[in-house]
Design a protein around this motif. Sequence first.
Motif, short mmCIF file in Angstrom:
data_model
loop_
_atom_site.label_atom_id
_atom_site.label_comp_id
_atom_site.label_asym_id
_atom_site.label_seq_id
_atom_site.Cartn_x
_atom_site.Cartn_y
_atom_site.Cartn_z
N CYS A 100 -112.78 63.96 -48.79
CA CYS A 100 -112.75 63.35 -50.12
C CYS A 100 -112.81 64.43 -51.19
N VAL A 101 -112.22 64.12 -52.34
CA VAL A 101 -112.18 65.08 -53.46
C VAL A 101 -112.48 64.32 -54.74
N SER A 102 -113.01 65.06 -55.73
CA SER A 102 -113.21 64.45 -57.04
C SER A 102 -113.36 65.55 -58.08
N GLY A 103 -113.46 65.13 -59.33
CA GLY A 103 -113.55 66.09 -60.42
C GLY A 103 -113.65 65.38 -61.76
N THR A 104 -112.83 65.85 -62.71
CA THR A 104 -112.93 65.39 -64.10
C THR A 104 -112.85 63.88 -64.24
N SER A 105 -111.99 63.23 -63.46
CA SER A 105 -111.75 61.80 -63.68
C SER A 105 -112.93 60.93 -63.26
N GLY A 106 -113.78 61.44 -62.37
CA GLY A 106 -114.90 60.64 -61.87
C GLY A 106 -114.50 59.69 -60.76
N VAL A 107 -113.21 59.65 -60.42
CA VAL A 107 -112.76 58.82 -59.30
C VAL A 107 -112.74 59.69 -58.05
N VAL A 108 -113.39 59.23 -56.98
CA VAL A 108 -113.37 59.96 -55.71
C VAL A 108 -112.17 59.45 -54.90
N THR A 109 -111.29 60.36 -54.50
CA THR A 109 -110.13 59.98 -53.69
C THR A 109 -110.37 60.44 -52.26
N VAL A 110 -110.23 59.50 -51.31
CA VAL A 110 -110.45 59.79 -49.89
C VAL A 110 -109.09 59.91 -49.21
N PHE A 111 -108.92 61.00 -48.45
CA PHE A 111 -107.68 61.22 -47.70
C PHE A 111 -108.02 61.19 -46.22
N GLY A 112 -107.04 60.80 -45.40
CA GLY A 112 -107.33 60.77 -43.97
C GLY A 112 -106.09 60.74 -43.13
N TYR A 113 -106.32 60.89 -41.82
CA TYR A 113 -105.23 60.74 -40.86
C TYR A 113 -105.09 59.26 -40.56
#
Length: 364
Positions: free
Chosen positions: A350-363
């Motif tokens: 998972c990644v996040s930053g300025t936007s405050g939305v956490v985006t989860v990536f996966g296989y």
Amino acid sequence: MAFPDKPIAHLLGSNGPVHALTYSASPGTYILAGSADRSIRLYNPQPSTSIHPSSSHINKKSTATTNTTPPIPEGRLIQSYSAHGYEVLSLSVASDNARFASAGGDRSVFLWDVASAQTLRRFGGNQQGHSARVNSVSFAGADDSLLVSGSLDASVRIWDVKSSALKPVQVLAEARDSVSAVVVRGAEIVAGSVDGRVRTYDVRMGRCVTDVIGPSVTSLDLTRDGKAVLVGSLDSKVRLMDRESGSCLKTYSDPEWKNEDLRIQSILGAKEQFVLVGDEMTGTPGRNGEGRIWAWDVLTGELKAKVMVPWGPPGHEPKKFVGKDGKPKERSNVLSCFAWREDGFGDQYCVSGTSGVVTVFGYH
């Protein structure tokens, strides 16, 4: 194995940038996110259902008109933890998943009970504590009986979780500038500092070994065998350093990738196949508030992927703001924090930053 570049969930709820992410201890079912809004949120990235049931008229209408990809589901917010008076900058989860520690602008380290959402202890906030914000915190010792914190006050402090003493067990004050990152392995504490040094303390032997990187160090990540450490620094390079010899095994960089001003985390992922890092977005700004993930092959140093990360799901587009010159400016999603499930060996990150939305990536 290809780099996983498809989002599988969005985690919403933060009212400001997210500065810290971590998965719960193995099997890594949950994600904790620490935010500039002074709260910590616990999510399950596995969505319970799709946002709208397939029978709903919204879905029928949207699928009838377009054949676009289905919307990315939202993960579930399970609990919020509030006690900080300032932004949350670092998180660490105990191996039993019953407790976690958080630190940030409060100059203190908070120990939390996961189930009750109450703070069990608060370390610092007094004469013996840190005198400036705490950048990094990590559990240490047998049964996670210690906490290690690194601060802007250029010190690393070790706290005894089980004792009721108010002062730290030990203070490591060799750094000449802010301690930006702390990682622990057994009896060793590795601390990265803005003075351009990575210091390894062997607490049992009472020894400190200093490796000179040069530019300010912003991020550290140890390999699983502990023989190498990934060092992020403010010269637009990420280095994999041999811990025994102090030599640089590999350098990861790209002419388009810039990291000269901000603290951006770099991590190892996919069973130590890839090096991942965010982007300051100063070189080429993203469109519509996008951010970027860069991923290099650990062994060859070859750039494997450049993933554009949207500001958030549809309806969460960034608001424009007026710059100092009076002209409207586009916001960019500076991705500053990363976490990979099971310390880089799981099947999602998972990644996040300025936007405050956490985006989860996966296989998939």
